[in-house]
Design a protein around this motif. Structure first.
Motif, PDB file in Angstrom:
ATOM      1  N   LEU A  63      10.189  13.423  29.547  1.00 43.83           N
ATOM      2  CA  LEU A  63       9.033  13.896  28.789  1.00 43.83           C
ATOM      3  C   LEU A  63       8.153  12.723  28.359  1.00 43.83           C
ATOM      4  CD1 LEU A  63       7.414  16.025  27.162  1.00 43.83           C
ATOM      5  CD2 LEU A  63       9.025  15.649  25.286  1.00 43.83           C
ATOM      6  N   VAL A  64       8.759  11.693  27.794  1.00 44.59           N
ATOM      7  CA  VAL A  64       7.991  10.543  27.303  1.00 44.59           C
ATOM      8  C   VAL A  64       7.316   9.812  28.458  1.00 44.59           C
ATOM      9  CG1 VAL A  64       8.165   8.315  26.143  1.00 44.59           C
ATOM     10  CG2 VAL A  64       9.415  10.289  25.238  1.00 44.59           C
ATOM     11  N   LEU A  65       8.015   9.631  29.564  1.00 44.54           N
ATOM     12  CA  LEU A  65       7.418   8.945  30.710  1.00 44.54           C
ATOM     13  C   LEU A  65       6.226   9.720  31.262  1.00 44.54           C
ATOM     14  CD1 LEU A  65      10.606   7.733  32.637  1.00 44.54           C
ATOM     15  CD2 LEU A  65       8.965   6.310  31.398  1.00 44.54           C
ATOM     16  N   THR A  66       6.356  11.036  31.350  1.00 43.66           N
ATOM     17  CA  THR A  66       5.258  11.852  31.865  1.00 43.66           C
ATOM     18  C   THR A  66       4.054  11.798  30.934  1.00 43.66           C
ATOM     19  OG1 THR A  66       6.845  13.359  32.922  1.00 43.66           O
ATOM     20  CG2 THR A  66       4.604  14.172  32.588  1.00 43.66           C
ATOM     21  N   SER A  72      -1.856   6.920  29.686  1.00 41.75           N
ATOM     22  CA  SER A  72      -2.252   5.609  30.227  1.00 41.75           C
ATOM     23  C   SER A  72      -3.470   5.731  31.125  1.00 41.75           C
ATOM     24  CB  SER A  72      -1.096   4.995  31.015  1.00 41.75           C
ATOM     25  OG  SER A  72       0.001   4.735  30.185  1.00 41.75           O
ATOM     26  N   ARG A  73      -3.524   6.808  31.905  1.00 42.97           N
ATOM     27  CA  ARG A  73      -4.664   6.979  32.813  1.00 42.97           C
ATOM     28  C   ARG A  73      -5.965   7.179  32.040  1.00 42.97           C
ATOM     29  NH1 ARG A  73      -3.622   8.100  38.155  1.00 42.97           N
ATOM     30  NH2 ARG A  73      -5.845   7.629  38.311  1.00 42.97           N
ATOM     31  N   VAL A  74      -5.869   7.617  30.795  1.00 43.52           N
ATOM     32  CA  VAL A  74      -7.055   7.839  29.977  1.00 43.52           C
ATOM     33  C   VAL A  74      -7.437   6.582  29.198  1.00 43.52           C
ATOM     34  CG1 VAL A  74      -8.014   9.180  28.060  1.00 43.52           C
ATOM     35  CG2 VAL A  74      -6.545  10.292  29.751  1.00 43.52           C
ATOM     36  N   ILE A  75      -6.420   5.846  28.717  1.00 39.09           N
ATOM     37  CA  ILE A  75      -6.660   4.762  27.766  1.00 39.09           C
ATOM     38  C   ILE A  75      -6.678   3.392  28.420  1.00 39.09           C
ATOM     39  CG2 ILE A  75      -5.684   3.598  25.742  1.00 39.09           C
ATOM     40  CD1 ILE A  75      -4.615   6.339  24.850  1.00 39.09           C
ATOM     41  N   GLU A  76      -5.768   3.135  29.368  1.00 41.36           N
ATOM     42  CA  GLU A  76      -5.623   1.791  29.923  1.00 41.36           C
ATOM     43  C   GLU A  76      -6.763   1.441  30.877  1.00 41.36           C
ATOM     44  OE1 GLU A  76      -1.773   1.635  31.830  1.00 41.36           O
ATOM     45  OE2 GLU A  76      -0.975   0.502  30.135  1.00 41.36           O
ATOM     46  N   PRO A  77      -7.057   0.136  31.029  1.00 36.50           N
ATOM     47  CA  PRO A  77      -7.982  -0.278  32.090  1.00 36.50           C
ATOM     48  C   PRO A  77      -7.389   0.051  33.459  1.00 36.50           C
ATOM     49  CG  PRO A  77      -7.575  -2.064  30.519  1.00 36.50           C
ATOM     50  CD  PRO A  77      -6.586  -0.983  30.214  1.00 36.50           C
ATOM     51  N   ILE A 308       2.469   2.544  20.061  1.00 35.33           N
ATOM     52  CA  ILE A 308       1.947   1.237  19.636  1.00 35.33           C
ATOM     53  C   ILE A 308       1.124   0.598  20.740  1.00 35.33           C
ATOM     54  CG2 ILE A 308       2.590  -1.111  18.961  1.00 35.33           C
ATOM     55  CD1 ILE A 308       5.092   0.098  17.640  1.00 35.33           C
ATOM     56  N   ASN A 309       1.662   0.591  21.944  1.00 30.96           N
ATOM     57  CA  ASN A 309       1.004  -0.076  23.067  1.00 30.96           C
ATOM     58  C   ASN A 309      -0.332   0.573  23.410  1.00 30.96           C
ATOM     59  OD1 ASN A 309       0.580  -0.147  26.231  1.00 30.96           O
ATOM     60  ND2 ASN A 309       1.742  -1.985  25.714  1.00 30.96           N
ATOM     61  N   LEU A 310      -0.358   1.895  23.478  1.00 27.60           N
ATOM     62  CA  LEU A 310      -1.592   2.582  23.840  1.00 27.60           C
ATOM     63  C   LEU A 310      -2.629   2.490  22.723  1.00 27.60           C
ATOM     64  CD1 LEU A 310      -0.039   5.690  25.612  1.00 27.60           C
ATOM     65  CD2 LEU A 310      -1.256   3.786  26.687  1.00 27.60           C
ATOM     66  N   TYR A 311      -2.159   2.514  21.476  1.00 33.47           N
ATOM     67  CA  TYR A 311      -3.100   2.316  20.365  1.00 33.47           C
ATOM     68  C   TYR A 311      -3.742   0.930  20.459  1.00 33.47           C
ATOM     69  CZ  TYR A 311      -4.877   1.228  15.727  1.00 33.47           C
ATOM     70  OH  TYR A 311      -5.675   0.824  14.690  1.00 33.47           O
ATOM     71  N   THR A 312      -2.923  -0.079  20.724  1.00 28.62           N
ATOM     72  CA  THR A 312      -3.437  -1.444  20.826  1.00 28.62           C
ATOM     73  C   THR A 312      -4.449  -1.563  21.955  1.00 28.62           C
ATOM     74  OG1 THR A 312      -1.352  -2.319  19.966  1.00 28.62           O
ATOM     75  CG2 THR A 312      -2.779  -3.863  21.130  1.00 28.62           C
ATOM     76  N   GLY A 313      -4.151  -0.926  23.102  1.00 28.35           N
ATOM     77  CA  GLY A 313      -5.102  -0.959  24.209  1.00 28.35           C
ATOM     78  C   GLY A 313      -6.384  -0.216  23.906  1.00 28.35           C
TER      79      GLY A 313
END
Length: 678
Positions: A63-66, A72-77, A308-313
């Motif tokens: 669930l978490v990985l999905t 990530s596809r929305v937030i990350e470069p 945390i990671n996605l918020y930071t990005g």
């Protein structure tokens, strides 16, 4: 500890040791579970054991990985998608720790931004432990059957023999566990000293921590009852665990011997932290809040780091004093929901739990994130085909050879997964390799000259240009390349300052020997990347003293070649733009000037190459090709519609090749040997 460390690393510098505590607890619980069944029956139910683990762990992880991949596809470069996809794939298949261990020694990936699933490395260690540990019990059963025979005349049945059989089983399992703990600890100490970044993630360097918990679970009941009554020992263990969160830092060589601090503290806390230990810490550790955190701990570990990671990005900065508590609250809420509606629902479902093979089949839910990541990776474009069209003049735009650059999309590297030829061909030695690997390119049938390209990845970035020149001028091009390893007799330190790169020094010495005795090139071209270089005597990266010492080591090798009749043509170190250029370009597609870096910042005045050249007293001429990379004042991320850098300082393959027509005359001017052969 781990959550606070990821939120505020400076507040709890050793909070990462919470993972080591986690390993001890897991080893204690799992070994105890296996031992009770084995002691009673003499058998190990592999399907039942692995089925329990599957329905307990995999649904929440899937669930978490999905969810993380979608977010990530929305937030990350876009430049980070491939790396995230690779690590989601590794996490879903539970080899993430080995992926990160490999990346830690891969110079081209060591500086990659952390993905939102990087924390799955410890869960991968756990899963690998779950696979291996029951096999240890099977081995113990085999040895017991072979050697644990009743004495002559002894009754073949009865409670006495059953007790002796149980003791024999316990001794066999205990001896095997102790041997594994000792071997893994010894290897952890060795590998941490040799290569700490990679050792941090290895199963082999961590297995002893789980085994330490296992030894405690296997300890004789008389001993464990005695320890349980020593309440003071529980406080000592708790104090040691807490102290490790403040005394340890990320700059220390870890795990190795330093991991004994949280491991022994956790073992002491487990051994004497129960209510039997009067005046011990049991009232604290069994408080409702602690029990609640313990109940959601697995899901909390899964969720906290992606949040945390996605918020930071998304925000472009680390959590602050206000956002941190909000992130923590969101993580706790997600963990509670996952624990209640995913973990418990699947784990306790009668239809699944009653049958071990149904439990094992739960692992199939990992197919969802696995498929999402695999489809993305499969759709990535292939390696660059080596051609530059008329819309992509590259370096020609800086030299004046092209005055009007056509309007065209930026030519980026094909993808972060495939790499330039010197790497994909296996010709760039990995971080810990000490044996040179010679590769041959250019004109291999009837060459007029042999040219060797020697050095680290910064030398390798010139490969595409030099290979084009070699084909044009009929040179045989021999490469001797090594990640993060300047070709210098000076011993250098790992780029993070932990450990000496003895393999690099051994490699450099062997390369010098091979060049003089077997390869016998006419000319050696070399350069390096100085920004992360340091030495045992001068451990500050890129300090003038460190660069001078490394330069002196370069001059020593150059002198050996010159004395053997082999000329040396060094190339001045190329610019370093400090931040990841593809990411910056992706974030500012309509305003690339945001990614410009002043020449005064990007190009070092002093460097090992220039220091070495001074020591050669005019015997070598340094080629300064930086005018092919930067303008007079600015180093731009895109030149002539071609992305210049693949990270912060390595030239992309397309841009490197675009410099070939202009690098060639610079080389011929600097080297009489090269110029002598048309």
């Amino acid at each position: 500890m781990v959550v606070i460390y990821h939120l505020y690393p400076s507040a709890l510098p050793g909070g990462f040791a919470g993972v080591d505590v986690f390993f001890v607890i897991s080893g204690y619980l799992i070994t105890g579970h296996l031992w009770r069944g084995y002691a009673r029956t003499g058998k190990v139910g592999l399907a039942d054991f692995w089925g329990r683990r599957a329905r307990r762990l995999i649904p929440a992880a899937a669930l978490v990985l999905t969810a993380t991949w979608i977010a990530s596809r929305v937030i990350e470069p876009a430049t980070q998608f491939a790396n995230t996809a690779q690590q989601i794939l590794a996490s879903a298949l539970y080899y993430q720790n080995w992926q990160l261990s490999s990346d830690a020694v891969n110079y081209f990936k060591s500086d990659d931004a952390a993905t939102p699933v990087q924390h799955f490395w410890s869960l991968s260690v756990e899963e690998q432990f779950y696979i291996v540990w029951p096999l240890l019990f099977l081995l113990a059963a085999f040895l017991t059957a072979m050697f644990a025979l009743a004495p002559a005349g002894q009754a073949l049945a009865g409670p006495g023999r059953a007790a002796r059989r149980t003791r024999t089983r316990g001794v066999a399992v205990g001896v095997l566990t102790a041997a594994l703990v000792i071997a893994s600890l010894a290897y952890s100490i060795h590998e941490t000293n040799a290569n700490a970044p990679a050792a941090y993630f290895m199963t082999t360097t961590r297995m002893w921590e789980l085994g330490a918990g296992g030894l405690l679970a296997l300890a004789p009941a008389r001993l464990t009852r005695a320890l349980a009554r020593q309440g003071w020992l529980g406080w000592v263990g708790l104090a040691v665990v807490i102290a490790s969160a403040f005394l340890l830092t990320g700059s220390m060589a870890f795990p190795g011997a330093l991991a004994l601090l949280p491991v022994l503290g956790a073992a002491a806390l487990i051994a004497s932290g129960s209510a039997e230990g009067r005046s011990g810490p049991s009232r604290l550790t069994s408080a409702p809040l602690m029990v609640f955190i313990g109940g959601i701990s697995y899901s909390l570990y899964l969720w906290h780091y992606p949040v945390i990671n996605l918020y930071t990005g998304w925000r472009g900065r680390a959590p602050g004093p206000l956002s941190g508590p909000v992130i923590l609250a969101v993580s706790v809420l997600l963990a509670w929901l996952t624990k209640t509606f995913v973990e418990d629902k699947v784990r306790l479902a009668p239809f699944i739990a009653r049958h071990s093979w149904r439990s094992l089949s739960v692992a199939l839910v990992a197919v969802v994130p696995l498929a999402l990541a695999a489809v993305y990776i499969a759709a990535e474009p292939g390696p660059w085909n080596g051609t530059l069209g008329p819309d992509y003049p590259g370096a020609a735009a800086l030299t004046g050879a092209v005055t009007n650059v056509p309007v065209a999309p930026v030519l980026k590297p094909p993808d972060p997964i495939s790499q330039t030829l010197d790497q994909t061909g296996g010709c760039l030695d990995d971080f810990g390799v000490s044996t040179p690997k010679e590769c041959v390119f250019g004109d291999t049938t009837n060459p007029v000259l042999t040219v060797a390209l020697v050095g680290d990845s910064a030398a390798g970035e010139w490969f595409d240009a030099l290979n084009a020149i070699a084909v044009h001028r009929r040179w045989k091009l021999v490469t001797e390349l090594h990640s993060s390893c300047p070709w210098s007799s000076t011993l250098v330190l790992n780029w993070n300052g932990i450990g000496e790169l003895t393999a690099c020094q051994t490699w450099g010495k062997a390369v010098s020997h091979d060049l003089i005795t077997t390869i016998r090139p006419n000319v050696v071209i070399t350069t390096d990347y100085p920004s992360l270089l340091s030495t045992p005597d001068h451990p500050v990266n890129a300090s003038p003293a460190a660069m001078a010492e490394i330069g002196a080591g370069m001059a020593q090798y150059w002198t050996q070649l010159e004395d053997a009749g082999i000329s040396v043509t060094p190339i001045k170190e190329s610019p370093d733009l400090v931040e990841d250029v593809p990411t910056c370009v992706d974030q500012h597609p309509t305003d690339l000037a945001q990614c410009d870096v002043p020449v005064s910042t990007a190009i070092l005045r002093g460097s090992p190459v220039t220091d070495a050249a001074k020591l050669m007293n005019g015997k070598v001429t340094v080629v300064n090709a930086n005018s092919l990379i930067c303008g007079p004042q600015i180093c731009a991320p895109v030149v002539g519609n071609v992305l210049v850098y693949g990270d912060r300082h390595h030239l992309t393959g397309p841009y490197s090749k675009s410099t070939a027509p202009f690098l060639e005359p610079l080389l011929l001017k600097a080297s009489k040997t090269l110029a002598a052969k048309p």
